[in-house]
Write a protein that holds these residues in place. Structure first.
Motif, PDB file in Angstrom:
ATOM      1  N   PRO A 110       0.839  -1.205   0.000  1.00  0.00           N
ATOM      2  CA  PRO A 110       0.000   0.000   0.000  1.00  0.00           C
ATOM      3  C   PRO A 110       0.873   1.253   0.000  1.00  0.00           C
ATOM      4  O   PRO A 110       2.076   1.176   0.226  1.00  0.00           O
ATOM      5  N   PRO A 111       0.267   2.420  -0.216  1.00  0.00           N
ATOM      6  CA  PRO A 111       1.060   3.659  -0.367  1.00  0.00           C
ATOM      7  C   PRO A 111       1.512   4.262   0.959  1.00  0.00           C
ATOM      8  O   PRO A 111       1.422   5.479   1.176  1.00  0.00           O
ATOM      9  N   ILE A 112       2.027   3.432   1.853  1.00  0.00           N
ATOM     10  CA  ILE A 112       2.479   3.905   3.158  1.00  0.00           C
ATOM     11  C   ILE A 112       3.783   4.678   3.004  1.00  0.00           C
ATOM     12  O   ILE A 112       4.618   4.366   2.153  1.00  0.00           O
ATOM     13  N   GLU A 113       3.941   5.719   3.807  1.00  0.00           N
ATOM     14  CA  GLU A 113       5.143   6.548   3.748  1.00  0.00           C
ATOM     15  C   GLU A 113       6.369   5.731   4.136  1.00  0.00           C
ATOM     16  O   GLU A 113       6.325   4.926   5.070  1.00  0.00           O
ATOM     17  N   LEU A 114       7.483   5.957   3.436  1.00  0.00           N
ATOM     18  CA  LEU A 114       8.725   5.229   3.681  1.00  0.00           C
ATOM     19  C   LEU A 114       9.801   6.182   4.173  1.00  0.00           C
ATOM     20  O   LEU A 114      10.031   7.248   3.585  1.00  0.00           O
ATOM     21  N   HIS A 115      10.477   5.779   5.261  1.00  0.00           N
ATOM     22  CA  HIS A 115      11.609   6.532   5.793  1.00  0.00           C
ATOM     23  C   HIS A 115      12.870   5.693   5.609  1.00  0.00           C
ATOM     24  O   HIS A 115      12.866   4.494   5.895  1.00  0.00           O
ATOM     25  N   ALA A 116      13.937   6.321   5.151  1.00  0.00           N
ATOM     26  CA  ALA A 116      15.212   5.621   4.975  1.00  0.00           C
ATOM     27  C   ALA A 116      15.918   5.542   6.319  1.00  0.00           C
ATOM     28  O   ALA A 116      16.315   6.553   6.898  1.00  0.00           O
ATOM     29  N   SER A 117      16.066   4.324   6.823  1.00  0.00           N
ATOM     30  CA  SER A 117      16.658   4.076   8.138  1.00  0.00           C
ATOM     31  C   SER A 117      18.108   4.542   8.199  1.00  0.00           C
ATOM     32  O   SER A 117      18.795   4.661   7.180  1.00  0.00           O
ATOM     33  N   THR A 118      18.578   4.765   9.417  1.00  0.00           N
ATOM     34  CA  THR A 118      20.009   5.028   9.597  1.00  0.00           C
ATOM     35  C   THR A 118      20.839   3.842   9.130  1.00  0.00           C
ATOM     36  O   THR A 118      22.024   3.984   8.835  1.00  0.00           O
ATOM     37  N   GLN A 119      20.212   2.648   9.030  1.00  0.00           N
ATOM     38  CA  GLN A 119      20.885   1.473   8.494  1.00  0.00           C
ATOM     39  C   GLN A 119      21.227   1.650   7.011  1.00  0.00           C
ATOM     40  O   GLN A 119      22.022   0.889   6.462  1.00  0.00           O
ATOM     41  N   CYS A 120      20.633   2.652   6.357  1.00  0.00           N
ATOM     42  CA  CYS A 120      20.974   2.949   4.964  1.00  0.00           C
ATOM     43  C   CYS A 120      22.299   3.701   4.851  1.00  0.00           C
ATOM     44  O   CYS A 120      22.760   3.972   3.739  1.00  0.00           O
ATOM     45  N   ASP A 121      22.887   4.056   6.004  1.00  0.00           N
ATOM     46  CA  ASP A 121      24.213   4.684   6.020  1.00  0.00           C
ATOM     47  C   ASP A 121      24.230   5.973   5.206  1.00  0.00           C
ATOM     48  O   ASP A 121      24.971   6.119   4.238  1.00  0.00           O
ATOM     49  N   ILE A 122      23.399   6.925   5.633  1.00  0.00           N
ATOM     50  CA  ILE A 122      23.290   8.211   4.918  1.00  0.00           C
ATOM     51  C   ILE A 122      24.300   9.174   5.520  1.00  0.00           C
ATOM     52  O   ILE A 122      24.035   9.844   6.518  1.00  0.00           O
ATOM     53  N   ARG A 123      25.479   9.210   4.897  1.00  0.00           N
ATOM     54  CA  ARG A 123      26.550  10.033   5.459  1.00  0.00           C
ATOM     55  C   ARG A 123      27.016  11.150   4.532  1.00  0.00           C
ATOM     56  O   ARG A 123      27.962  11.859   4.868  1.00  0.00           O
ATOM     57  N   ASP A 124      26.387  11.303   3.343  1.00  0.00           N
ATOM     58  CA  ASP A 124      26.813  12.381   2.446  1.00  0.00           C
ATOM     59  C   ASP A 124      25.660  12.830   1.554  1.00  0.00           C
ATOM     60  O   ASP A 124      24.585  12.225   1.521  1.00  0.00           O
ATOM     61  N   VAL A 125      25.913  13.903   0.809  1.00  0.00           N
ATOM     62  CA  VAL A 125      24.901  14.512  -0.044  1.00  0.00           C
ATOM     63  C   VAL A 125      24.444  13.556  -1.146  1.00  0.00           C
ATOM     64  O   VAL A 125      23.246  13.458  -1.451  1.00  0.00           O
ATOM     65  N   ALA A 126      25.381  12.839  -1.747  1.00  0.00           N
ATOM     66  CA  ALA A 126      25.038  11.959  -2.870  1.00  0.00           C
ATOM     67  C   ALA A 126      24.027  10.893  -2.456  1.00  0.00           C
ATOM     68  O   ALA A 126      23.039  10.655  -3.164  1.00  0.00           O
ATOM     69  N   ILE A 150      25.262  18.197   8.028  1.00  0.00           N
ATOM     70  CA  ILE A 150      23.795  18.183   8.035  1.00  0.00           C
ATOM     71  C   ILE A 150      23.252  19.346   7.212  1.00  0.00           C
ATOM     72  O   ILE A 150      22.309  19.189   6.428  1.00  0.00           O
ATOM     73  N   GLU A 151      23.860  20.524   7.378  1.00  0.00           N
ATOM     74  CA  GLU A 151      23.440  21.691   6.597  1.00  0.00           C
ATOM     75  C   GLU A 151      23.572  21.436   5.097  1.00  0.00           C
ATOM     76  O   GLU A 151      22.696  21.807   4.308  1.00  0.00           O
ATOM     77  N   GLU A 152      24.663  20.792   4.704  1.00  0.00           N
ATOM     78  CA  GLU A 152      24.895  20.510   3.277  1.00  0.00           C
ATOM     79  C   GLU A 152      23.840  19.548   2.735  1.00  0.00           C
ATOM     80  O   GLU A 152      23.335  19.729   1.620  1.00  0.00           O
ATOM     81  N   ILE A 153      23.494  18.540   3.514  1.00  0.00           N
ATOM     82  CA  ILE A 153      22.464  17.594   3.081  1.00  0.00           C
ATOM     83  C   ILE A 153      21.110  18.293   3.002  1.00  0.00           C
ATOM     84  O   ILE A 153      20.361  18.116   2.024  1.00  0.00           O
ATOM     85  N   HIS A 154      20.802  19.102   4.006  1.00  0.00           N
ATOM     86  CA  HIS A 154      19.523  19.828   3.994  1.00  0.00           C
ATOM     87  C   HIS A 154      19.426  20.742   2.780  1.00  0.00           C
ATOM     88  O   HIS A 154      18.366  20.831   2.126  1.00  0.00           O
ATOM     89  N   ALA A 155      20.523  21.402   2.422  1.00  0.00           N
ATOM     90  CA  ALA A 155      20.521  22.282   1.255  1.00  0.00           C
ATOM     91  C   ALA A 155      20.305  21.496  -0.030  1.00  0.00           C
ATOM     92  O   ALA A 155      19.709  22.010  -0.988  1.00  0.00           O
ATOM     93  N   SER A 156      20.766  20.252  -0.058  1.00  0.00           N
ATOM     94  CA  SER A 156      20.638  19.446  -1.276  1.00  0.00           C
ATOM     95  C   SER A 156      19.250  18.828  -1.416  1.00  0.00           C
ATOM     96  O   SER A 156      18.807  18.545  -2.529  1.00  0.00           O
ATOM     97  N   VAL A 157      18.557  18.586  -0.281  1.00  0.00           N
ATOM     98  CA  VAL A 157      17.206  18.011  -0.315  1.00  0.00           C
ATOM     99  C   VAL A 157      16.301  18.829   0.614  1.00  0.00           C
ATOM    100  O   VAL A 157      15.791  18.312   1.616  1.00  0.00           O
TER     101      VAL A 157
END
Length: 616
Positions: A110-126, A150-157
């Protein structure tokens, strides 16, 4: 110029079970995250769909949210069962899934909202841009990031909410990029079964085989505490502030939630309308929270400033909670300790001390008589030893018995409708309105004043989750039977509840952009944790040409040369032996960590200031 809409800030609390989740929301959490019945990154914190539904029903009263963690990697033979689970969670009213495995994006769900876990290893803008583009509504950032990153990531998304940890236990490795537990004892952190290898005592051995340090917890980090940096994190772009602790008890969670909720309330109040709390309701804690008195291994802000903190970030002497200094031993007999105390102690307190060899030993107090302490088990502690309290029983008991409440203020308007009917309207801060009209027979004027008695009846909202606010009584001196007015109040509350349920706003999954290329080229490695055919399909659709499977689904020994941990924490730096300085030459590599049969080799990437850990 129109003032921009306020930014909703969310305090996100952990919950091992439904009762703790409800307690967290009552104490001021704007959202809770809980393990689903399977595939959550804390195997010991699973919950039934029925329990998730019970929490959602309670949370949504306050516009608070419920997130389910389905954030482990998934094997091929489990895809169908996980798909069914997600359908059940959606029907139960869960607001979003926190996920790691990209195979979920190729399921029929179903169209439930998805959050990318910290397990996705989100450590950079790319990585952040890629995950936002493929349909994740929120990104849970790596704990290692600085405010600048964090500021750089926020600026990118800028349109994608960012979630960041503010309190609790720290993984020494980048989350999702740790295989130490699986490689050494066969229990995978990416499957929610981490054996916490990082908390073991290790001998540090140099390249010549000499022991540099013996029996120290060299990979055991202190606990995170960013209570003094919440405003800075919000300014950097964080909107969800996450407390770690899905294995913690209710007292811990209520204390942490109470402390951080007050911090967020102050930030909102001083923001001149820039921020607002995501949920509604007035909280009365019934206790004074203290982060220092909750379980902790000592605190660190980690890398929030971009540099390792001056006081260090590891808890090398002990992986346990040591607590606060409370006194010094002046004399010790096996059954009674005399001490010079800095704080009053109580029966049942937990105390501890460091032995001459640096090992932390704990014990419980049976009884306290002034400065005479009677331990539950015989002790032998040298005079002059510092005592620490790592469990304040009176503080914990105070939280356990405190009557914490959360209520929604509701304004009421009572008036006469014709000759034989009365009307009651209720309006609350959620924007919900309910009006009920009741027939009460021919109305007559009363002999005595009526406003006071009617207000007392309308005020009786105990147990409903509401608190009376402004009451406008336009019924004048007309006599209304108390039973009729009480029934009208109950009916109006039920109607308000019904309207609130009907008007609750769910968020839904964002569309996936299929022309988005992979962030790091077309070759996926073991670090991408691809464990099933649907994850392969996802990555191929975004340009992958070569995919190496996750370690968990490969033959034993296939990745012998791959690091089992990648960490921003550096043991050399922590111990004053950084290779960038002359003192680093004192220790000749390769350095190894040895604990029983577990042997780990350390490699230092000084250019990027990272440490990698290999099985040896």
């Amino acid at each position: 110029m129109r003032k921009p809409a306020p930014i909703p800030l969310e305090l996100l609390a952990p919950a091992r079970n439904a009762d703790i989740a409800i307690a967290a929301i009552t104490a001021g959490a704007d959202a809770v995250y809980m393990g689903a019945s399977s595939h959550g990154a804390r195997h010991a914190a699973a919950n039934s769909v029925a329990d998730m539904a019970r929490v959602a029903e309670y949370a949504h009263r306050f516009n608070a949210k419920v997130f389910a963690t389905v954030n482990t990697i998934i094997y091929d033979d489990e895809l169908s069962s996980v798909e069914r689970l997600i359908h059940d969670l959606y029907k139960a009213g869960v607001d979003a899934l926190i996920v790691q495995d990209m195979g979920i994006l190729r399921m029929d769900i179903p169209p439930i909202e998805l959050h990318a876990s910290t397990q996705c290893d989100i450590r950079d803008v790319a990585k952040a841009r890629f995950l936002a583009d493929v349909g994740f509504s929120r990104l849970v950032l790596a704990r290692e990031l600085s405010l600048k990153e964090i500021e750089e990531i926020h600026a990118s998304v800028p349109d994608t909410p960012l979630e960041a940890f503010i309190h609790g236990a720290l993984c020494v490795s980048y989350s999702g990029d740790c295989r130490a537990s699986f490689a050494t004892v066969g229990r995978s952190a990416n499957r929610g079964e981490c054996a916490q290898i990082c908390r073991l005592p290790f001998d540090l051995v140099d390249g010549d085989g000499d022991v540099l340090l013996k029996g120290k917890h060299l990979l055991s980090l202190r606990d995170l505490n960013r209570s003094s940096s919440i405003a800075d994190m919000a300014a950097a772009g964080v909107s969800s502030f996450k407390i770690e602790g899905r294995l913690k008890d209710e007292v811990y969670v209520r204390n942490a939630v109470g402390a951080y909720s007050r911090i967020l309330d102050r930030l909102v109040a001083e923001s001149d309308g820039r921020y607002v709390r995501q949920s509604v309701g007035e909280v009365r804690l019934g206790f004074t929270p203290s982060l220092d008195k909750g379980f902790n291994r000592g605190f660190t802000p980690y890398f929030l400033t971009g540099k390792a903190p001056a006081k260090g970030m590891a808890s090398i002497s002990s992986p346990k909670a040591t607590g606060l200094k409370v006194g010094v031993v002046t004399e010790c007999k096996p059954k009674v300790i005399t001490a010079r105390l800095d704080a009053p102690l109580a029966n049942g307190d937990g105390l501890g001390y460091y032995t001459a060899s640096g090992v932390f030993q704990g014990f419980r107090l049976n009884r306290v008589e002034g400065n005479r302490l009677f331990p539950a088990a015989p002790q032998s502690i040298p005079a002059g030893t510092v005592l620490y309290r790592n469990r304040d029983k009176e503080f914990d008991d105070g939280i356990a018995v405190a009557k914490t409440t959360r209520n929604i203020p509701v304004d009421m308007a009572l008036q006469i409708v014709g000759d034989d009917r009365i009307s009651l309207e209720m309006t609350d801060c959620r924007g919900c309105v309910a009006t009920v009209v009741a027939e009460v027979g021919l109305l007559q004027n009363a002999v005595t004043p009526q406003e006071g008695p009617r207000r007392r009846i309308l005020d009786k909202l105990g147990g409903t989750g509401y608190r009376s606010g402004r009451i406008v009584d336009l019924a004048g001196q007309v006599f209304i039977p108390a039973s009729s007015l009480a029934a009208l109040r109950r009916q109006c509350v039920e109607a308000l509840d019904s309207n609130a349920r009907a008007s609750y706003k769910f968020c839904y999954r964002l569309p996936e952009k299929f022309d988005v290329p992979l962030p790091y080229g077309d070759r996926l490695t073991v670090h991408d944790n691809v464990a099933n055919r649907l994850a392969c399909e996802f990555y191929v659709s975004h340009g992958a040409k070569e995919i190496t499977s996750a370690m968990e689904v490969s033959s034993k020994g296939a990745y012998k040369e791959e690091p089992v941990m990648t960490t921003r924490y550096c043991l050399r730096r922590e111990l004053g032996k950084c290779l960038k300085y002359p003192s680093g030459k004192d220790w000749q590599g390769p350095l190894k960590l040895v604990s029983g049969n577990t042997r780990l080799r350390l490699d230092f990437d000084c250019k990027n200031c990272r440490m990698q850990v290999y099985t040896d």
